[in-house]
Write an enzyme that holds these catalytic residues in place. Structure first.
Site, PDB file in Angstrom:
ATOM      1  N   SER A  59       0.818  -1.212   0.000  1.00 55.92           N
ATOM      2  CA  SER A  59       0.000   0.000   0.000  1.00 55.92           C
ATOM      3  C   SER A  59       0.854   1.265   0.000  1.00 55.92           C
ATOM      4  CB  SER A  59      -0.926   0.016   1.218  1.00 55.92           C
ATOM      5  OG  SER A  59      -1.647   1.232   1.264  1.00 55.92           O
ATOM      6  N   THR A  91      -9.168  -1.777   2.592  1.00 52.50           N
ATOM      7  CA  THR A  91      -8.937  -2.193   1.216  1.00 52.50           C
ATOM      8  C   THR A  91      -9.228  -3.677   1.064  1.00 52.50           C
ATOM      9  OG1 THR A  91      -7.377  -2.030  -0.630  1.00 52.50           O
ATOM     10  CG2 THR A  91      -6.438  -2.567   1.529  1.00 52.50           C
ATOM     11  N   LYS A 137     -13.801  -4.526   2.299  1.00 52.57           N
ATOM     12  CA  LYS A 137     -14.735  -3.398   2.215  1.00 52.57           C
ATOM     13  C   LYS A 137     -16.197  -3.772   2.475  1.00 52.57           C
ATOM     14  CE  LYS A 137     -11.676  -0.940  -0.971  1.00 52.57           C
ATOM     15  NZ  LYS A 137     -11.539  -0.318  -2.304  1.00 52.57           N
ATOM     16  N   ALA A 189     -14.475  -2.591  -4.633  1.00 54.20           N
ATOM     17  CA  ALA A 189     -14.073  -1.528  -5.557  1.00 54.20           C
ATOM     18  C   ALA A 189     -15.025  -1.459  -6.745  1.00 54.20           C
ATOM     19  CB  ALA A 189     -12.644  -1.756  -6.035  1.00 54.20           C
TER      20      ALA A 189
END
Length: 278
Positions: free
Chosen positions: A19, A66, A70, A133
């Site tokens: 990340s 992430t 989520k 996402a």
């Protein structure tokens, strides 16, 4: 300098060592003189419930969430903003006395970037994926008035995403597409979005090779020099990179946590500096 008063923030994921959020958010804190630190927190899927409880008990003021947490994070929040409710996924958590309040900053980040890239109302869009996402991207594409088709390896996941979003956004024009027809669907689309984790370190698998055109907009949630991003650039398509999404959603999260406008340019430069050091 870290002291006993330094506020704690972090990003929860699996994997999460790759990340770039720590560099980005710590640069923002430093730029505005906020006494805070942001760290990466690796959490396996089966430990997410206790991890969020533990982070709250330890006094963390905010978290990003992430892959793959989520959707589960949204269900663990005591309150959700309207976008996180519609999307069914939370990527930003803010501490309250009673627990976590969940937000989705991926969705408005996608919407603003796609709108700036010239996505037109009524255009055909293809979304690949059906996870957290992808759900955010679907919301963005529906809000922009596109004719959306969703393709995922698990057909039921794509169908479920479409059902959930249709219920949350009346009048949305969206339907599941056959993953086996991905190349034809991409060719017919004006907008192609990769909402999968393909290309992310630690995640196996590849997408079928897709051919793009200069008149298309391509958004890839995964940052770095992915196969999809390279193909889009080679074709002259308008590419919205994973780095752009990361910075925009991170800036929105920063404002949720601090109440201050985010220094988005400094955040972007922090990512560029890391990339240049690799």
């Amino acid at each position: 300098m870290i002291t006993g008063r330094t506020a704690l923030y972090g990003v929860v994921g699996h994997p999460v060592a790759h990340s770039r959020s720590p560099e980005m958010q710590n640069a923002a804190f430093a730029r505005l003189g906020v006494d805070a630190i942001y760290v990466a927190l690796p959490v396996a899927p089966e430990r997410i419930d206790e991890a969020l409880r533990g982070a709250h008990a330890l006094g963390f003021q905010g978290l990003n969430v992430t892959v793959p947490h989520k959707p589960r994070a949204a269900s663990l929040c005591h309150a959700l903003d309207p976008v996180a409710t519609a999307v069914g996924a939370a990527n930003t958590l803010r501490r309250t006395r009673d627990g976590w309040e969940g937000f989705n900053t991926d969705a408005p980040a996608c919407r603003s970037l796609l709108e700036a890239a010239g996505v037109a109302r009524g255009s055909r869009a293809l979304l690949v994926g059906a996870g957290g996402a992808a759900r955010a991207a679907a919301w963005a594409l529906v809000q922009l008035g596109t004719e959306l088709r969703v393709a995922a390896r698990r057909e039921e996941a794509a169908a479920e995403l479409c059902r959930d979003l249709a219920a949350a956004v009346p009048g949305a024009d969206l339907a599941a597409a056959d993953f086996e027809d991905l190349e034809a669907e991409a060719d017919a689309a004006a907008v192609v979005v990769n909402g999968t984790s393909v290309g992310l370190p630690g995640h196996e698998g590849r997408l079928p090779p897709l051919r793009f055109r200069a008149d298309q907009v391509v958004l890839d949630f995964v940052y770095g020099d992915t196969d999809l991003a390279r193909a889009a650039r080679a074709a002259g398509a308008r590419l919205v990179s994973g780095e752009q999404v990361l910075v925009r959603q991170g800036a929105l999260a920063f404002t949720i946590w601090t109440g201050q406008p985010a220094p988005e340019a400094d955040m972007a430069r922090a990512l560029e500096a890391r990339e240049g050091a690799r």
